[in-house]
Design a protein around this motif. Structure first.
Motif, mmCIF file in Angstrom:
data_model
loop_
_atom_site.group_PDB
_atom_site.id
_atom_site.type_symbol
_atom_site.label_atom_id
_atom_site.label_comp_id
_atom_site.label_asym_id
_atom_site.label_seq_id
_atom_site.Cartn_x
_atom_site.Cartn_y
_atom_site.Cartn_z
ATOM 1 N N ARG A 105 0.828 -1.208 0.000
ATOM 2 C CA ARG A 105 0.000 0.000 0.000
ATOM 3 C C ARG A 105 0.860 1.255 0.000
ATOM 4 N NH1 ARG A 105 -1.373 4.193 -0.223
ATOM 5 N NH2 ARG A 105 -3.209 5.300 0.558
ATOM 6 N N PHE A 106 1.954 1.246 0.765
ATOM 7 C CA PHE A 106 2.813 2.421 0.857
ATOM 8 C C PHE A 106 3.491 2.712 -0.482
ATOM 9 C CE2 PHE A 106 6.958 4.365 1.626
ATOM 10 C CZ PHE A 106 6.584 5.509 2.315
ATOM 11 N N PHE A 107 4.101 1.688 -1.088
ATOM 12 C CA PHE A 107 4.847 1.922 -2.322
ATOM 13 C C PHE A 107 3.928 2.264 -3.490
ATOM 14 C CE2 PHE A 107 8.315 -0.275 -0.083
ATOM 15 C CZ PHE A 107 9.342 0.611 -0.357
ATOM 16 N N ILE A 108 2.786 1.567 -3.579
ATOM 17 C CA ILE A 108 1.852 1.907 -4.648
ATOM 18 C C ILE A 108 1.330 3.323 -4.455
ATOM 19 C CG2 ILE A 108 -0.453 1.416 -5.578
ATOM 20 C CD1 ILE A 108 0.145 -1.523 -5.306
ATOM 21 N N GLY A 109 1.046 3.695 -3.196
ATOM 22 C CA GLY A 109 0.588 5.050 -2.920
ATOM 23 C C GLY A 109 1.614 6.096 -3.310
ATOM 24 N N MET A 110 2.891 5.846 -3.002
ATOM 25 C CA MET A 110 3.934 6.811 -3.347
ATOM 26 C C MET A 110 4.135 6.901 -4.860
ATOM 27 S SD MET A 110 4.861 8.438 -0.773
ATOM 28 C CE MET A 110 6.076 9.339 -1.715
ATOM 29 N N VAL A 111 4.145 5.747 -5.543
ATOM 30 C CA VAL A 111 4.323 5.764 -7.003
ATOM 31 C C VAL A 111 3.181 6.517 -7.669
ATOM 32 C CG1 VAL A 111 4.318 4.307 -9.072
ATOM 33 C CG2 VAL A 111 5.733 3.681 -7.110
ATOM 34 N N VAL A 112 1.952 6.238 -7.243
ATOM 35 C CA VAL A 112 0.797 6.909 -7.838
ATOM 36 C C VAL A 112 0.824 8.405 -7.509
ATOM 37 C CG1 VAL A 112 -1.721 7.082 -7.805
ATOM 38 C CG2 VAL A 112 -0.626 4.836 -7.865
ATOM 39 N N THR A 113 1.221 8.756 -6.274
ATOM 40 C CA THR A 113 1.298 10.169 -5.887
ATOM 41 C C THR A 113 2.294 10.930 -6.760
ATOM 42 O OG1 THR A 113 0.655 9.774 -3.592
ATOM 43 C CG2 THR A 113 1.963 11.743 -4.026
#
Length: 341
Positions: free
Chosen positions: A81-89
């Motif tokens: 969740r953290f990495f996908i959130g950062m990549v999408v952000t």
């Protein structure tokens, strides 16, 4: 529109106003534009651009983050969740800045790219903070929910003992024993022994979450001996379970289901009550034919069955199933494996 919707709209409007002000302050202080102090037109162009960037990046990433959290659980997949959130952000922020910069460059014919670095850096820093905050809030909520579920499980076990091994059962057993003493003293001695086995099992398992199925069946047979002294051939119980030392069960669960069947159905010579207890690969199944009593007073609220459901929610991800048709009532308890508590 209710009060909750109005409050949400007001909060959104407040956030947008604050972000616009942040863009204006950044431009006014020279953080967003080095040439703005010398040209009022450039000042207002860059101010509108900075304000728009702040609104789009902050609110856009806020909505995207909420959407991702609904799709990917912080509890089960925190790293993902953290990495996908950062990549999408970062991806959304770069795309938004590129589109807004290109649009402003085409409309106003000025190079505005030099004004995007500061809001981009701030956005990334704040996004890291918000993602961390979201993780901590979800972790805290999960801890509270787990504690609440544990308390409910403890209360359910207490209620199961209080409601099922109750004074009525003891009164009926002693009543049957009184008659048995005069009729068959040997059977009366066995009756007393089985009654002591029932209460010893209750005391031994009161602190346990699960017990081996074979122990529960041994207790159930002692309990059934007492009931069949009372009902005789009017109560027929068939137990068809293969011995498996790995299977576990919530203590008193089977007894509770048999007690419910006896309590809510007619048990007579003309209409004997048939109860079957058996297993398949996934469930321990208790079913009985339906011949409901005419209930006096308030109808049953199903408290005992609800207690079983809550206990199994704590023990297993598989839910207790209850099936009923015109002739049969069936409860399916998920098979549990592992060491007894």
């Amino acid at each position: 529109m209710d009060a909750c919707d109005r409050r949400m709209i007001l909060n959104e409007a407040r956030d947008i106003v604050l972000l616009i002000m942040a863009g204006l302050v950044m431009t006014f202080t020279g953080l967003g534009c080095r040439d703005c102090a010398f040209n009022s037109k450039i000042f207002w162009i860059i101010s509108s651009f900075s304000s728009l960037i702040w609104v789009v990046l902050w609110k856009g990433n806020d909505y995207i983050g909420s959407y991702i959290s609904r799709k990917i659980s912080w509890l089960h997949y925190p790293v993902k969740r953290f990495f996908i959130g950062m990549v999408v952000t970062i991806g959304f922020s770069l795309l938004a800045i590129y589109l807004l910069s290109t649009t402003y460059n085409a409309i106003f014919d000025i190079n505005i790219s030099q004004n995007v670095y500061f809001p981009m850096i701030i956005t990334i820093i704040i996004s890291l903070f918000l993602h961390g905050r979201a993780f901590l809030m979800n972790w805290r909520k999960t801890s509270v929910d787990a504690e609440k579920l544990q308390k409910e499980n403890i209360m359910a076990k207490y209620e199961s003992l209080k409601n099922q091994v109750n004074p009525h059962f003891l009164f009926n057993s002693l009543n049957a024993l009184t008659n048995l003493v005069y009729e068959d003293q040997d059977k009366a001695v066995k009756f007393i022994k089985q009654l002591s086995e029932v209460y010893r099992y209750v005391l031994d398992t009161r602190e346990k979450e699960v017990v081996p199925l074979e122990e529960e069946l041994r207790f159930l047979r002692a309990y059934l001996f007492l009931q069949q002294i009372r009902f005789g051939n009017k109560l027929v119980v068939e137990i068809d379970i293969q011995n498996d030392s790995e299977i576990r069960i919530a203590p008193l669960a089977l007894q509770m289901l048999l007690e419910n069947a006896i309590k809510h159905n007619v048990v007579s010579e003309d209409d004997p009550l048939l109860i079957r207890v058996y297993t398949n690969s996934h469930y321990i199944i208790v079913e009985n034919n339906i011949q409901k009593k005419a209930m006096l007073g308030e109808p049953s609220l199903g408290v005992g069955l609800e207690n079983i459901r809550k206990r199994y929610e704590f023990l297993s991800t598989t839910r207790v199933e209850v099936n009923e048709d015109q002739s049969r009532f069936q409860v399916k308890l998920p098979v549990l494996t592992g060491a007894a508590a």
